[in-house]
Scaffold this motif. Structure first.
Motif, PDB file in Angstrom:
ATOM      1  N   ARG A 572       0.870  -1.193   0.080  1.00  0.00           N
ATOM      2  CA  ARG A 572       0.109  -0.001  -0.195  1.00  0.00           C
ATOM      3  C   ARG A 572       0.746   1.113  -0.026  1.00  0.00           C
ATOM      4  NH1 ARG A 572      -3.177  -2.775   3.980  1.00  0.00           N
ATOM      5  NH2 ARG A 572      -2.412  -1.143   5.525  1.00  0.00           N
ATOM      6  N   GLU A 575       1.878   1.554  -3.546  1.00  0.00           N
ATOM      7  CA  GLU A 575       0.961   1.937  -4.437  1.00  0.00           C
ATOM      8  C   GLU A 575       0.156   3.231  -4.164  1.00  0.00           C
ATOM      9  OE1 GLU A 575      -1.019  -0.112  -7.142  1.00  0.00           O
ATOM     10  OE2 GLU A 575       1.314  -1.009  -6.877  1.00  0.00           O
ATOM     11  N   HIS A 576       0.749   3.758  -3.014  1.00  0.00           N
ATOM     12  CA  HIS A 576      -0.016   5.246  -2.608  1.00  0.00           C
ATOM     13  C   HIS A 576       0.543   6.248  -3.541  1.00  0.00           C
ATOM     14  CE1 HIS A 576      -1.997   8.232  -0.354  1.00  0.00           C
ATOM     15  NE2 HIS A 576      -0.773   8.715  -0.339  1.00  0.00           N
ATOM     16  N   ARG A 579       0.409   4.245  -8.193  1.00  0.00           N
ATOM     17  CA  ARG A 579      -0.903   3.724  -8.760  1.00  0.00           C
ATOM     18  C   ARG A 579      -1.593   5.149  -9.512  1.00  0.00           C
ATOM     19  NH1 ARG A 579      -3.383   1.470  -4.796  1.00  0.00           N
ATOM     20  NH2 ARG A 579      -4.344   3.529  -4.057  1.00  0.00           N
ATOM     21  N   GLN A 633     -11.892   2.823  -5.598  1.00  0.00           N
ATOM     22  CA  GLN A 633     -10.817   3.280  -4.818  1.00  0.00           C
ATOM     23  C   GLN A 633     -11.086   4.366  -4.089  1.00  0.00           C
ATOM     24  OE1 GLN A 633      -7.746   1.357  -4.258  1.00  0.00           O
ATOM     25  NE2 GLN A 633      -7.267   2.871  -2.935  1.00  0.00           N
ATOM     26  N   PRO A 642      -6.502  -1.967  -1.306  1.00  0.00           N
ATOM     27  CA  PRO A 642      -6.925  -1.303  -2.512  1.00  0.00           C
ATOM     28  C   PRO A 642      -7.557  -1.981  -3.510  1.00  0.00           C
ATOM     29  CG  PRO A 642      -4.544  -2.021  -2.751  1.00  0.00           C
ATOM     30  CD  PRO A 642      -5.020  -2.278  -1.458  1.00  0.00           C
ATOM     31  N   HIS A 645      -4.611  -2.692  -8.119  1.00  0.00           N
ATOM     32  CA  HIS A 645      -3.175  -2.405  -8.051  1.00  0.00           C
ATOM     33  C   HIS A 645      -2.521  -1.687  -9.301  1.00  0.00           C
ATOM     34  CE1 HIS A 645      -3.381  -5.175  -4.758  1.00  0.00           C
ATOM     35  NE2 HIS A 645      -2.215  -4.498  -4.201  1.00  0.00           N
TER      36      HIS A 645
END
Length: 736
Positions: A572, A575-576, A579, A633, A642, A645
């Motif tokens: 996460r 990905e924060h 993404r 999301q 999430p 991804h």
């Protein structure tokens, strides 16, 4: 050293020292006693855990782990569930307690050092480097005792081999495996069944080796030769019994004898006997020897036959008893062999001349002397006759001429003297020749002839040989080897899993608390972070206590348990930021390719309208999917799982990229040629001539047109490729 013309690395053992009663197990037992005493204080009624073998086996296993952990820590908790009578053991052990319990054991590590230096004839100041191997050298007290002993002996002192600099004990090898691997490598060097890098080694024998020689009856066997030689036989005479009772013990190799790694050590015994021999080779175990108890001292027994028969042959010729040479070799593997036995007798003879040869030589000398005298007398007579005749002629001629007579007499006299001188020289030459012949015929010095006989050596050390294995034994042996291989593989897997778990615990703790602390805090709650850290700490504590020596599957399970908590949190955090970037690049790509399809309708007639619609449909589907997952999301908290991804965007873009690239590379269709009307024959001929004259120009114009079309296609493709590179380089899966 050189081995078959090649230089190989080699080393030499100068000295050895050991204490067969001291090792890691000795320290394990000391720690076991500490734990047993602590546990007995928890028992009531004077019960002692030492009376239960099962409880003591469990205690010894934990004692080994505690000992190893105390080498790196000053204190350790000990927890053993249901140790004895369903009573749990809970206690703490400190390194100080362990050192106090081993205060009588640690000083013993110094004596082997003194023994090795004494055998080598060296002092500690001559030592350049020291490497410690073995698990127990990790014990701080042991290492300190060794270092203290060496420095007291002068290690690293002035004038020594370390040039006055500070010295430390080296621990560069795997102490647990170095001895076993080195032994296996040495065995492979000695064996002919393995091909490994050659390393030379000059060993030293530890114990002295002797040989006892006893008179044998010749091939009657070891026991008969030995007993018969020692006790004799009743039906023999006193002399025969004395010979049969003969025995002799002699030293073959002294202690600390160098044993070359290629040829070993060799010793030859020489003795004069006329009977066969029984020989026993054995370790000389005297008073105070440290030879291991229960180990057979005998290295080999041999029957040497053929001596008695050879001695009888020589006795029939009037010669003495034979001299026997026995060559023993201590092989590099430590095996003793009698590799050669030989008997020799020297015969000395004096050559003589026969009487007939002496008489013949004397007669020849007498005849030659007589001939010489006769020759001399004849020459004198001839000289006198010539003188008389010359006188007469002189008288006659003197009447006519008196002066010429005297000159003629002088010439004749000179000739006679010359002939006489030649005769004398011939006599001298003949005499000298006779002397040489006599000198040659004189007898030479004594002549020595050596009679040799190789003796038969029969090894009778059957007690040292193993009989062939039965089918059941062979099967059991193979099963044992397979079990050892399986255990070794399991150990390797266990150690790998242990290292992976330990590394993963450290990396998770570092990422959450240090390197990615800020990023992790944005996508997680404090409870989630605390749970990850506490799980990592618990796994580490378990690894060093209960999990020490656990199977690979259990260790992998612990790592998976921690990964199930830490991996989503770390993902996460990545990905924060990753993404949104991936989504932005995907939308840019969709927009650019939509505009490109409108451009292709005018610039790429080779791409049909249906094909452009297909591309646009795929772009629309991708955009619709992005809108849906982004909406999901947006409804989630940052610390929740999430909705998608960034790695999911890449595969969806790839199919569109492939389609656009394939259409972009399609070439334009060739232009159609106009149809010309038919011409009369004369006009056709003139057109033909004109066509042949303009063929070069037409060819040049066609090539130019083709090159222009190709250039246009390359330009279009380059533009599209640039657009793709600009809009499609942000696959989130690649970035992650």
């Amino acid at each position: 050293m050189a081995d078959k013309g090649k230089n190989v690395s080699a080393f030499e053992v100068l000295g050895k020292g050991w204490d067969e009663g001291l090792g890691g197990y000795t320290f394990d037992l000391a720690m076991t006693e500490i734990l047993a005493d602590k546990f007995n204080r928890q028992l009531s009624g004077g019960d002692d855990v030492r009376g239960n073998s099962k409880s003591m086996a469990k205690l010894r296993e934990h004692a080994r782990k505690v000992k190893e952990i105390l080498s790196a820590n000053a204190e350790i908790p000990v927890n053993i569930e249901g140790l004895h009578n369903d009573i749990d053991f809970r206690s703490h052990v400190t390194r100080a307690e362990f050192e106090q319990a081993t205060r009588d054991i640690v000083p013993r590590v110094s004596q082997p050092i003194l023994d090795a230096l004494q055998m080598a004839g060296m002092n500690a100041s001559q030592i350049h480097e020291i490497e410690l191997i073995g698990g127990s050298v990790r014990i701080p007290a042991v290492k300190a005792a060794i270092e203290k002993q060496l420095k007291e002996l002068g290690w690293g002192s002035s004038g020594g081999g370390f040039w006055n600099r500070d010295v430390t004990l080296g621990q560069h090898l795997n102490g647990d495996e170095a001895c076993a691997l080195g032994t296996a490598f040495r065995a492979a060097n000695l064996s002919t069944a393995f091909r490994v890098r050659k390393v030379g080694l000059t060993e030293k024998s530890v114990y002295p080796i002797n040989a006892t020689l006893v008179a044998s009856e010749g091939g009657a066997g070891a026991s008969k030769g030995l007993l018969g030689g020692l006790f004799g036989s009743k039906d023999k005479g006193a002399k025969a019994q004395e010979e049969a009772a003969w025995s002799k013990t002699t030293s073959l190799f002294k202690a600390a004898t160098p044993v070359d790694g290629r040829h070993g050590a060799k010793k030859t015994l020489a003795l004069t006997r006329d009977h066969d021999l029984f020989i026993k080779v054995f370790y000389d175990v005297g008073e105070g020897s440290r030879f291991p108890a229960g180990v057979d001292q005998v290295l080999g027994t041999y029957n040497v036959t053929g001596v008695a028969g050879f001695a009888k042959e020589m006795a029939d010729k009037g010669l003495d008893a034979p001299k026997i040479s026995l060559t023993f070799r201590l092989q590099p593997s430590g095996v003793m062999v009698l590799e050669r036995a030989e008997a020799t007798v020297e015969e000395v003879t004096m050559p003589k001349e026969s009487p007939a040869e002496d008489e013949e030589a004397a007669a020849d000398a007498s005849d030659k002397a007589a001939d010489a005298e006769a020759g001399a007398a004849g020459a004198e007579a001839k000289t006198d006759g010539a003188a008389d005749e010359a006188g007469k002629e002189g008288q006659e001629s003197g009447q006519e001429n008196g002066e010429s007579a005297d000159g003629k007499d002088d010439v004749e006299a000179a000739k006679a003297a010359e002939e006489e001188e030649k005769a004398a020289e011939a006599a001298k030459a003949s005499e000298k020749k006779e002397k040489k012949k006599k000198k040659k015929k004189q007898p030479s010095g004594p002549k020595t002839t050596v009679h040799r006989r190789s003796l038969t050596v029969e090894a009778t050390n059957l007690f040292m040989e193993y009989p062939p294995m039965t089918e059941a034994q062979l099967k059991a042996s193979k099963a044992k080897l397979d079990a050892i291989d399986a255990a070794d593989a399991a150990r390797q897997r266990r150690e790998a899993a242990q290292n992976q778990l330990e590394e993963y615990i450290l990396s998770v703790r570092h990422l959450v608390n240090d390197e990615m602390a800020e990023k992790v805090a944005k996508v997680s709650t404090e409870e989630q972070r605390d749970e990850v850290i506490s799980t990592a700490n618990a796994a580490e504590e378990w690894l060093y206590e209960e999990g020490f020596g656990a199977e690979a599957g259990v260790l992998d399970g612990k790592r998976k348990e921690l990964a199930d908590l830490a991996k989503p949190l770390l993902e996460r955090a990545l990905e924060h930021e990753g993404r949104p970037k991936a989504v932005k690049k995907a939308r840019t790509y969709i927009e650019e390719k939509t505009q490109l399809m409108d451009t292709w309708s005018a610039t790429k007639p080779q791409v049909t309208e249906d094909e452009r619609k297909d591309v646009l449909k795929k772009l629309g589907d991708l955009e619709e999917w992005l809108n849906g997952v982004e909406e999901k999301q947006s409804k989630l908290e940052v610390h929740e799982k999430p909705a998608f991804h960034s790695s999911e965007i890449g595969p969806r873009l790839q199919s569109i990229r492939s389609l656009v690239s394939r259409l972009n590379k399609r070439p334009k269709p060739a232009p159609e040629k106009p149809v010309e009307p038919e011409k009369p024959a004369e006009e056709a001929s003139e057109a033909k001539d004109a066509a042949s004259g303009d063929s070069d120009e037409a060819t040049t114009a066609g090539e130019a047109e083709a090159e222009g079309a190709a250039g246009e296609a390359r330009e279009t493709e380059g533009e599209d490729g640039a657009e793709e590179a600009k809009s499609g380089d942000g696959a989130p899966a690649d970035e992650l």
